[in-house]
Design a protein around this motif. Structure first.
Motif, PDB file in Angstrom:
ATOM      1  N   ALA A  86      -6.088  -0.082  -1.588  1.00 11.42           N
ATOM      2  CA  ALA A  86      -4.862   0.477  -0.748  1.00 11.42           C
ATOM      3  C   ALA A  86      -3.870   1.133  -1.998  1.00 11.42           C
ATOM      4  O   ALA A  86      -3.665   0.709  -2.957  1.00 11.42           O
ATOM      5  CB  ALA A  86      -3.918  -0.654  -0.196  1.00 11.42           C
TER       6      ALA A  86
ATOM      7  N   GLY B 216       0.873  -1.150  -0.221  1.00 12.38           N
ATOM      8  CA  GLY B 216       0.020  -0.002   0.052  1.00 12.38           C
ATOM      9  C   GLY B 216       0.695   1.259   0.176  1.00 12.38           C
ATOM     10  O   GLY B 216       1.593   1.470  -0.800  1.00 12.38           O
TER      11      GLY B 216
ATOM     12  N   GLN C  15      -8.457   3.023   2.399  1.00 14.89           N
ATOM     13  CA  GLN C  15      -7.442   2.020   2.378  1.00 14.89           C
ATOM     14  C   GLN C  15      -7.887   0.820   2.732  1.00 14.89           C
ATOM     15  O   GLN C  15      -7.282  -0.524   2.320  1.00 14.89           O
ATOM     16  CB  GLN C  15      -6.285   2.516   3.146  1.00 14.89           C
ATOM     17  CG  GLN C  15      -5.530   3.956   3.016  1.00 14.89           C
ATOM     18  CD  GLN C  15      -5.007   3.881   1.413  1.00 14.89           C
ATOM     19  OE1 GLN C  15      -4.185   3.348   0.802  1.00 14.89           O
ATOM     20  NE2 GLN C  15      -5.622   4.911   0.652  1.00 14.89           N
TER      21      GLN C  15
END
Length: 292
Positions: free
Chosen positions: A177, A56, A173
């Motif tokens: 992500a 991420g 997220q």
């Protein structure tokens, strides 16, 4: 805030310089950034940097040692964090609790070589974990799929199951992500979608446009940021590549209309009324709806 393109470029930059080097010492100038205590950060001394990557928007520095399990130094740069590589690091540790931007210093390679993890401003949100598995970081364990791993079909499934506004979905997220405020503005502009469009109501054509814009914007940004200037020029390179985000009041580079903004208490986003909302302006408040 560093997003997927910046974190990817920083990770690749560090990997090119640090992979294979021994960690000689770690200096902590801000104990507040350390979110774990076991293993202690001193356990990094003597280990080898194996790789530097990302999960991420998190930097993940993998370290190894003979006959030992890997240790992972995980860094979230938050809003104002950054990384600076140097061949002339001071051998004197930065003063703990000092007012400077340095939060963490990692000495690796030859004397003087290594990198600083810094954070500008007064709102200190940078976070560092040392773990035996990245999934031990609660925020990583709760991440959605990486945005660049999504197929068109998997993106469509995520959209179909959400009544969120598309701007909120792209930046959540836990759902997807990697994308933050800036690049979501760029993606939605290229896809010609209103930030307040409802995810599950997008047509097949709109989903196609969103999917193509997402991959295109992010990969183009990564390629641009990995230029010869490296980390030192990355912030300026990011700003120069943005066509909508942060350009309130300027002409849209596609249609010439004036870029508009929606402001909240702690953030704002930008869009083009002509390209994205049929010429209508969005009300400038948190629970906004299209003005009639």
């Amino acid at each position: 805030m560093p997003e997927l393109p910046e974190v990817t470029a920083i990770a690749n930059f560090l990997d090119e310089r640090a992979a294979g080097l021994p960690i000689r010492r770690v200096d902590v100038a801000s104990l507040a950034v350390l979110k774990t205590a076991d293993p202690p950060y001193t356990a990094l001394a003597g280990r080898i940097v194996s790789t530097v990557g990302r999960i991420g928007k998190y930097l993940v520095i993998t370290t190894g040692a003979d006959d030992d399990e890997p240790l992972y130094l995980v860094i979230h740069l938050s809003r104002a964090g950054w990384v600076r590589w140097s061949a002339n690091l001071s051998p004197t540790p930065p003063r703990p609790g000092g007012k400077g931007p340095i939060a963490l210093r990692v000495h690796c390679g030859l004397p003087g070589e290594g990198f600083d993890v810094t954070e500008a401003g007064t709102q200190k949100r940078l976070a560092v974990w040392l773990v035996t598995d990245p999934e031990q970081v609660p925020r990583i364990a709760g991440l959605g799929p990486d945005v660049l791993s999504l197929s068109r079909e998997s993106l469509a499934q995520i959209l179909a199951g959400s009544s969120a506004r598309i701007k909120n979905l792209l930046t959540d997220q836990r759902v997807i992500a990697g994308v933050g405020n800036a690049y979501s503005d760029e993606i939605l502009h290229r896809a010609r979608l209103s930030p307040f469009a409802t995810a599950k109501h997008l047509s097949d054509a709109q989903i196609d446009a969103l999917y193509e814009a997402t991959g295109g914007i992010l990969r183009e940004a990564i390629n641009r940021l990995e230029g010869p200037g490296g980390v030192s020029t990355m912030k300026a390179e990011k700003r120069s590549g943005l066509q909508i985000h942060g350009r309130t009041g300027l002409p849209c580079p596609v249609c010439g209309d004036t870029v508009a903004e929606v402001s909240f208490s702690d953030r704002s986003f930008q869009y083009c009324p002509t390209c994205q909302t049929g010429g209508r302006k969005l009300a400038d408040r948190r629970m906004s709806r299209l003005l009639k």
